[in-house]
Design an enzyme around this catalytic site. Sequence first.
Site, PDB file in Angstrom:
ATOM      1  N   GLU A   1       5.006  -5.701   4.418  1.00 25.47           N
ATOM      2  CA  GLU A   1       4.819  -4.928   5.389  1.00 25.47           C
ATOM      3  C   GLU A   1       6.187  -5.183   6.378  1.00 25.47           C
ATOM      4  O   GLU A   1       6.872  -6.115   6.012  1.00 25.47           O
ATOM      5  CB  GLU A   1       3.571  -5.574   6.391  1.00 25.47           C
ATOM      6  CG  GLU A   1       2.243  -5.190   5.684  1.00 25.47           C
ATOM      7  CD  GLU A   1       1.804  -3.760   6.008  1.00 25.47           C
ATOM      8  OE1 GLU A   1       2.708  -2.982   6.662  1.00 25.47           O
ATOM      9  OE2 GLU A   1       0.740  -3.529   5.625  1.00 25.47           O
TER      10      GLU A   1
ATOM     11  N   ASP B   1       6.617   1.837   6.626  1.00 20.99           N
ATOM     12  CA  ASP B   1       5.037   1.320   6.612  1.00 20.99           C
ATOM     13  C   ASP B   1       4.675   1.986   5.487  1.00 20.99           C
ATOM     14  O   ASP B   1       3.809   3.029   5.482  1.00 20.99           O
ATOM     15  CB  ASP B   1       4.469   1.227   7.735  1.00 20.99           C
ATOM     16  CG  ASP B   1       3.076   0.665   7.760  1.00 20.99           C
ATOM     17  OD1 ASP B   1       2.785  -0.110   7.080  1.00 20.99           O
ATOM     18  OD2 ASP B   1       2.276   0.962   8.692  1.00 20.99           O
TER      19      ASP B   1
ATOM     20  N   ASP C   1      -0.501   4.114   0.591  1.00 13.09           N
ATOM     21  CA  ASP C   1      -1.346   5.186   1.741  1.00 13.09           C
ATOM     22  C   ASP C   1      -0.439   5.333   2.956  1.00 13.09           C
ATOM     23  O   ASP C   1      -0.193   4.037   3.150  1.00 13.09           O
ATOM     24  CB  ASP C   1      -2.853   5.078   1.723  1.00 13.09           C
ATOM     25  CG  ASP C   1      -3.219   3.468   2.302  1.00 13.09           C
ATOM     26  OD1 ASP C   1      -2.377   2.549   1.955  1.00 13.09           O
ATOM     27  OD2 ASP C   1      -4.023   3.689   3.443  1.00 13.09           O
TER      28      ASP C   1
ATOM     29  N   HIS D   1       4.698   4.418  11.843  1.00  8.40           N
ATOM     30  CA  HIS D   1       3.605   5.553  12.560  1.00  8.40           C
ATOM     31  C   HIS D   1       4.084   6.312  13.384  1.00  8.40           C
ATOM     32  O   HIS D   1       3.272   7.322  14.054  1.00  8.40           O
ATOM     33  CB  HIS D   1       2.552   4.866  13.170  1.00  8.40           C
ATOM     34  CG  HIS D   1       1.675   3.933  12.216  1.00  8.40           C
ATOM     35  ND1 HIS D   1       0.386   3.684  12.439  1.00  8.40           N
ATOM     36  CD2 HIS D   1       2.087   3.406  10.993  1.00  8.40           C
ATOM     37  CE1 HIS D   1      -0.051   2.836  11.324  1.00  8.40           C
ATOM     38  NE2 HIS D   1       0.830   2.622  10.557  1.00  8.40           N
TER      39      HIS D   1
ATOM     40  N   GLU E   1      -5.164   0.592   2.884  1.00  7.03           N
ATOM     41  CA  GLU E   1      -4.692  -0.137   3.842  1.00  7.03           C
ATOM     42  C   GLU E   1      -4.829   0.568   5.299  1.00  7.03           C
ATOM     43  O   GLU E   1      -5.071  -0.021   6.275  1.00  7.03           O
ATOM     44  CB  GLU E   1      -3.329  -0.807   3.546  1.00  7.03           C
ATOM     45  CG  GLU E   1      -3.186  -2.084   4.571  1.00  7.03           C
ATOM     46  CD  GLU E   1      -2.496  -1.867   5.740  1.00  7.03           C
ATOM     47  OE1 GLU E   1      -2.198  -2.861   6.491  1.00  7.03           O
ATOM     48  OE2 GLU E   1      -2.073  -0.643   6.069  1.00  7.03           O
ATOM     49  N   GLU E   2      -4.447   1.742   5.091  1.00  6.48           N
ATOM     50  CA  GLU E   2      -4.403   2.585   6.442  1.00  6.48           C
ATOM     51  C   GLU E   2      -5.737   3.146   7.027  1.00  6.48           C
ATOM     52  O   GLU E   2      -5.983   3.928   7.841  1.00  6.48           O
ATOM     53  CB  GLU E   2      -3.148   3.707   6.332  1.00  6.48           C
ATOM     54  CG  GLU E   2      -1.877   3.248   6.199  1.00  6.48           C
ATOM     55  CD  GLU E   2      -1.207   2.476   7.395  1.00  6.48           C
ATOM     56  OE1 GLU E   2      -2.168   2.171   8.491  1.00  6.48           O
ATOM     57  OE2 GLU E   2      -0.386   2.050   7.557  1.00  6.48           O
TER      58      GLU E   2
ATOM     59  N   HIS F   1       0.781  -1.211  -0.116  1.00  6.48           N
ATOM     60  CA  HIS F   1       0.032   0.131  -0.154  1.00  6.48           C
ATOM     61  C   HIS F   1       0.853   1.325   0.043  1.00  6.48           C
ATOM     62  O   HIS F   1       2.053   1.317   0.583  1.00  6.48           O
ATOM     63  CB  HIS F   1      -1.022  -0.193   1.177  1.00  6.48           C
ATOM     64  CG  HIS F   1      -0.246  -0.018   2.618  1.00  6.48           C
ATOM     65  ND1 HIS F   1       0.171   1.128   3.167  1.00  6.48           N
ATOM     66  CD2 HIS F   1       0.226  -0.849   3.289  1.00  6.48           C
ATOM     67  CE1 HIS F   1       0.582   0.691   4.408  1.00  6.48           C
ATOM     68  NE2 HIS F   1       0.884  -0.430   4.517  1.00  6.48           N
TER      69      HIS F   1
END
Length: 397
Positions: free
Chosen positions: A181, A117, A86, A370, A152-153, A84
């Site tokens: 991931e 990520d 995003d 994150h 995904e997020e 992903h």
Amino acid sequence: MATKGMSSSASTPAADPVALLSALIRCPSVTPAEGGALALLESVLAPAGFRVSRPVFSEAGTPDVENLFATIGSGSPHLVFAGHTDVVPPGDAARWRHDPFSGAVDEGFLFGRGAVDMKGGIAAFLAAAIDFLGGRNGTFKGSISLLITGDEEGPSLNGTVKLLDWAAREGHRFDGAIVGEPTNPKALGDAIKVGRRGSLSGRITVFGRQGHVAYPDLAINPIPQLVKLVRRLTAEALDDGSERFDPSNLEFVGLDVDNTAWNVIPAEASARFNIRFNDQWTVETLEAWLAARLDEAAGNEIAYELDLQPGWSQSFLTHSPELIDALSDAVEAVTGRRPELSTSGGTSDARFIKDYCPVVEFGLVGQTMHQIDERASVDDLRALTAIYRRFLDRWFG
């Protein structure tokens, strides 16, 4: 289709994962915004011979999401790499060492939101795939596809789950999948994810009777009643774990009372929870476990409602020696470590892919995902590219 004036032959050399990741980070693709990230990938994939599609999916009450599917070759074995572009919001940009969308390299690390990520995994796989294709003069037996979502997020409603269905309707059949991931807890080569616990969220609402705090006999306060139900669900462990999975756990994540007054007993109160569960449970058996304990605690005195949320996932474990051994051998050849086969951590889009083909997860070290100053080691990024490259040789060998 170039992004921000860049081309794959200039500032984003196709087989250079560092340049590619830096360019991807400069695309501010905060979920669900495309931010130029998919356009950049298309500008690299199309010249390399991939057939690229960018379907947009919709769902009532959610934003439309653009996705990317790129494929090259034909027939089996068909490997799909999933990821992903995003990312989560960066938070206070002033607290970052470098702008979160600068893609700056400093002291051996590449900084930016999504570095770990999981734009780093995408950059490494794409660089490895293009190098692999160049080494085969563009010809090989089988197919390579990239399945990249922008959801995904977010709610995960308009991304991988619909993109897989779209690909199946287009006639694609996959033999194995890697999700990029960040699976390694401390060092590259620590772990390959070969399964995941399931995830189930729910809300318990207790209904009382609103009234004046000076006249409690005329009201029913739902807050102490809700506390009683919460205590019952947290009084015992769900299980002690299983051979391949950690113990299941139920965690309350929010207590909600819509009441701003100081002299009013509220009419209702609710609690939100999430359960991460192993292979000893299903959503159905968990629902029965919850209902039995809530009914026991409520008796005839507490009026409550249990509402399980959509978007749950069952646990799964991948059984594919061909896929797992090929990736484990590649990891060991590059890092010198035989990776642990792990099922720990949260959930990912692998929960959707498992219904189409065997799936494993392997990417960068996830310690800064994150966080402020999210960053990927340049050495790890190049090593991950080398691992993917060796895996491709083995898979298509």
